[in-house]
Design a protein around this motif. Sequence first.
Motif, PDB file in Angstrom:
ATOM      1  N   UNK A  33       0.814  -1.222   0.000  1.00 19.20           N
ATOM      2  CA  UNK A  33       0.000   0.000   0.000  1.00 19.20           C
ATOM      3  C   UNK A  33       0.843   1.266   0.000  1.00 19.20           C
ATOM      4  N   UNK A  34       2.162   1.094   0.148  1.00 17.58           N
ATOM      5  CA  UNK A  34       3.094   2.219   0.181  1.00 17.58           C
ATOM      6  C   UNK A  34       2.737   3.208   1.300  1.00 17.58           C
ATOM      7  N   UNK A  35       2.412   2.634   2.453  1.00 21.34           N
ATOM      8  CA  UNK A  35       2.068   3.425   3.628  1.00 21.34           C
ATOM      9  C   UNK A  35       3.264   3.435   4.557  1.00 21.34           C
ATOM     10  N   UNK A  36       3.668   4.611   4.924  1.00 16.27           N
ATOM     11  CA  UNK A  36       4.794   4.748   5.853  1.00 16.27           C
ATOM     12  C   UNK A  36       4.247   4.691   7.276  1.00 16.27           C
ATOM     13  N   UNK A  37       4.729   3.731   8.056  1.00 15.91           N
ATOM     14  CA  UNK A  37       4.187   3.589   9.413  1.00 15.91           C
ATOM     15  C   UNK A  37       4.729   4.649  10.358  1.00 15.91           C
ATOM     16  N   UNK A  89      -9.031  11.341  15.532  1.00 16.36           N
ATOM     17  CA  UNK A  89      -7.784  12.099  15.481  1.00 16.36           C
ATOM     18  C   UNK A  89      -6.637  11.392  16.194  1.00 16.36           C
ATOM     19  N   UNK A  90      -6.812  10.112  16.509  1.00 15.88           N
ATOM     20  CA  UNK A  90      -5.748   9.345  17.161  1.00 15.88           C
ATOM     21  C   UNK A  90      -4.535   9.281  16.235  1.00 15.88           C
ATOM     22  N   UNK A  91      -3.345   9.241  16.805  1.00 18.92           N
ATOM     23  CA  UNK A  91      -2.132   9.231  15.976  1.00 18.92           C
ATOM     24  C   UNK A  91      -2.066   8.077  14.978  1.00 18.92           C
ATOM     25  N   UNK A  92      -2.622   6.917  15.324  1.00 23.99           N
ATOM     26  CA  UNK A  92      -2.569   5.769  14.424  1.00 23.99           C
ATOM     27  C   UNK A  92      -3.721   5.731  13.421  1.00 23.99           C
ATOM     28  N   UNK A  93      -4.741   6.560  13.612  1.00 24.06           N
ATOM     29  CA  UNK A  93      -5.933   6.507  12.756  1.00 24.06           C
ATOM     30  C   UNK A  93      -5.608   6.708  11.270  1.00 24.06           C
ATOM     31  N   UNK A  94      -4.821   7.709  10.880  1.00 26.61           N
ATOM     32  CA  UNK A  94      -4.522   7.872   9.451  1.00 26.61           C
ATOM     33  C   UNK A  94      -3.743   6.689   8.872  1.00 26.61           C
ATOM     34  N   UNK A  95      -2.863   6.116   9.672  1.00 32.60           N
ATOM     35  CA  UNK A  95      -2.087   4.953   9.240  1.00 32.60           C
ATOM     36  C   UNK A  95      -3.009   3.767   8.963  1.00 32.60           C
ATOM     37  N   UNK A  96      -3.902   3.473   9.878  1.00 33.03           N
ATOM     38  CA  UNK A  96      -4.836   2.355   9.719  1.00 33.03           C
ATOM     39  C   UNK A  96      -5.763   2.613   8.541  1.00 33.03           C
ATOM     40  N   UNK A  97      -6.255   3.826   8.415  1.00 33.78           N
ATOM     41  CA  UNK A  97      -7.139   4.164   7.283  1.00 33.78           C
ATOM     42  C   UNK A  97      -6.425   3.981   5.950  1.00 33.78           C
ATOM     43  N   UNK A  98      -5.163   4.362   5.897  1.00 33.14           N
ATOM     44  CA  UNK A  98      -4.402   4.208   4.655  1.00 33.14           C
ATOM     45  C   UNK A  98      -4.191   2.736   4.318  1.00 33.14           C
ATOM     46  N   UNK A  99      -4.008   1.896   5.338  1.00 36.83           N
ATOM     47  CA  UNK A  99      -3.864   0.461   5.089  1.00 36.83           C
ATOM     48  C   UNK A  99      -5.175  -0.147   4.571  1.00 36.83           C
ATOM     49  N   UNK A 100      -6.298   0.392   5.020  1.00 33.54           N
ATOM     50  CA  UNK A 100      -7.602  -0.133   4.609  1.00 33.54           C
ATOM     51  C   UNK A 100      -8.094   0.433   3.282  1.00 33.54           C
TER      52      UNK A 100
END
Length: 174
Positions: free
Chosen positions: A29-33, A123-134
Amino acid sequence: MLSILQLIVDAAASVLGGVLLLRFWMQVTRVRPPAPVAQFTFTLSDWLVRPLRRVVPGMGGYDWASLIGAFLVVLLATSVLLLQGASGEVVFLMAVFRFLNWIIYGFMALLIIDAVFSWVNPNAPLAPFISALNYPLLRPIRRVVPLIGGIDLSVLVALLLLQVVQIVLGRLFF
């Protein structure tokens, strides 16, 4: 006694296999964790992925060593069945089935975590990361399933579809 061994092996293998699958999916997904996730993922899996990369180079821009490493972990965990008298064929087929189930459960977990974040703390710090993975999973569904009353049901549809795939796989293997 053998069931206790199986439980311990499965628990350790599930964590390591999940991390390896996450590592592969992050690259797909080319998502940077975020830094803590990256540190955890790479620290836990580098010992297996780096040597595998010498044998299995990345092709098509994908880290195949992570995916193959995850399969080797599930194969090793499933080989405990050999102690119970299962044949090599049965162990291999069971490993393939469990590997595919791990992938499905991983997607389900990401979707559920995304849904919880959207309800509790978008607005949790991990929310954008998880959304990008999904996003790759939900994008085609969102094209078909419209918002209903401002509510996005694509996660629910994706979970149902993943369960259907799981049922079909269960019927194919058993």
